[in-house]
Enzyme design. Structure first.
Site, PDB file in Angstrom:
ATOM      1  N   GLU A 102     -14.697   0.080 -46.874  1.00 29.92           N
ATOM      2  CA  GLU A 102     -14.527  -1.128 -46.062  1.00 29.92           C
ATOM      3  C   GLU A 102     -13.844  -2.209 -46.904  1.00 29.92           C
ATOM      4  OE1 GLU A 102     -13.972  -2.542 -43.484  1.00 29.92           O
ATOM      5  OE2 GLU A 102     -15.784  -3.094 -42.375  1.00 29.92           O
ATOM      6  N   ASP A 103     -13.105  -3.092 -46.235  1.00 31.57           N
ATOM      7  CA  ASP A 103     -12.454  -4.181 -46.972  1.00 31.57           C
ATOM      8  C   ASP A 103     -13.446  -5.284 -47.320  1.00 31.57           C
ATOM      9  OD1 ASP A 103     -12.754  -4.938 -44.282  1.00 31.57           O
ATOM     10  OD2 ASP A 103     -10.719  -5.694 -44.046  1.00 31.57           O
ATOM     11  N   ASP A 106     -19.027  -8.787 -43.680  1.00 31.25           N
ATOM     12  CA  ASP A 106     -19.225 -10.170 -43.273  1.00 31.25           C
ATOM     13  C   ASP A 106     -20.597 -10.243 -42.582  1.00 31.25           C
ATOM     14  OD1 ASP A 106     -18.278 -12.836 -42.824  1.00 31.25           O
ATOM     15  OD2 ASP A 106     -17.614 -12.288 -40.818  1.00 31.25           O
ATOM     16  N   THR A 110     -20.120  -4.342 -38.086  1.00 27.42           N
ATOM     17  CA  THR A 110     -19.205  -3.195 -38.078  1.00 27.42           C
ATOM     18  C   THR A 110     -19.821  -2.042 -38.853  1.00 27.42           C
ATOM     19  OG1 THR A 110     -17.326  -4.719 -38.068  1.00 27.42           O
ATOM     20  CG2 THR A 110     -16.862  -2.428 -38.672  1.00 27.42           C
ATOM     21  N   LEU A 111     -20.255  -2.358 -40.056  1.00 28.56           N
ATOM     22  CA  LEU A 111     -20.772  -1.320 -40.926  1.00 28.56           C
ATOM     23  C   LEU A 111     -22.025  -0.675 -40.370  1.00 28.56           C
ATOM     24  CD1 LEU A 111     -19.865  -0.179 -43.511  1.00 28.56           C
ATOM     25  CD2 LEU A 111     -21.417  -1.702 -44.703  1.00 28.56           C
ATOM     26  N   ARG A 168      -1.514  -9.321 -44.994  1.00 29.10           N
ATOM     27  CA  ARG A 168      -2.082  -8.070 -45.497  1.00 29.10           C
ATOM     28  C   ARG A 168      -1.343  -7.562 -46.734  1.00 29.10           C
ATOM     29  NH1 ARG A 168      -5.778  -5.971 -41.682  1.00 29.10           N
ATOM     30  NH2 ARG A 168      -5.232  -6.254 -39.502  1.00 29.10           N
TER      31      ARG A 168
END
Ligand code: IMP
Ligand code: MG
Length: 183
Positions: A102-103, A106, A110-111, A168
């Site tokens: 993962e980037d 937060d 999502t995770l 990006r």
């Protein structure tokens, strides 16, 4: 390049050296575990593409590469609660050891969603590596197994991370200056 739009938080060189350390830790861990199938490295698109490319070159084990695209519909800076998979894995992970890349973590929504999904599909193990972690924003009780760098509660871009799809391609991580996201 729009380097003047950001205050540099992590230089290109520091990003690279931290990734080399992460790769070493990950290699050591799975070597000890003595797994008999290739490690499946799963990148969460689009933010993790650059990290993924650099990280796998520092993991000295047989690996398979796969990707998943998640989206949480919200505005540019805040996601909402609804995590969706808009591109699923191409391969079957049942019985395989999986490392999610993962980037940034937060809120953690999502995770949490992805980890639960891959466990439900009966992966042999699911671990997570994130380049960045913003613990102050967490809403779900979830942590990565490997964290590159903890960042403050500021919106960061570069090295795969975007603001409205831009930035990006910056090779470093920076904090976007307010004049570039306020109207
Ligand atoms: P979470 O579900 O709230 O943990 O959000 C994770 C996703 O939101 C990340 O994979 C990023 O794509 C995005 N995100 C969260 N914070 C930032 C940021 O500071 N800059 C760019 N993208 C971010
Ligand atoms: Mg992302």
């Amino acid at each position: 390049m729009k380097k003047h739009h950001v205050d540099i938080l992590i230089s290109e060189q520091d990003v690279r050296s931290r990734i080399a350390e992460l790769g070493q830790e990950i290699t050591n861990f799975y070597q000890h575990k003595n797994i008999h199938t290739p490690l499946v490295v799963v990148g969460l698109l689009r933010g993790s593409f650059m990290f993924m490319a650099d990280l796998v070159r520092e993991i000295h084990l047989p690996v398979e590469i796969d990707f998943m695209t998640t989206s949480s519909y919200g505005n540019a800076m805040n996601s909402n609660h609804d995590v969706r998979i808009s591109k699923d894995l191409d391969g079957d992970i049942k019985g395989k050891h999986v490392l999610i890349v993962e980037d940034i973590i937060d809120t953690g929504r999502t995770l949490k969603h992805v980890v639960e999904l891959l466990k439900h599909r009966q992966a042999a193990s699911v671990k997570v590596v994130t380049l960045l972690d913003k613990p102050e924003r967490r809403e779900e009780a979830i942590e990565a197994d490997y964290v590159g760098v903890q960042v403050p509660n500021k919106f960061v871009v570069g090295y795969g991370l975007d603001f409205k799809q831009f930035y990006r391609n910056l090779p470093c991580i920076g904090v976007l200056k307010p004049e570039f996201y306020e109207d």
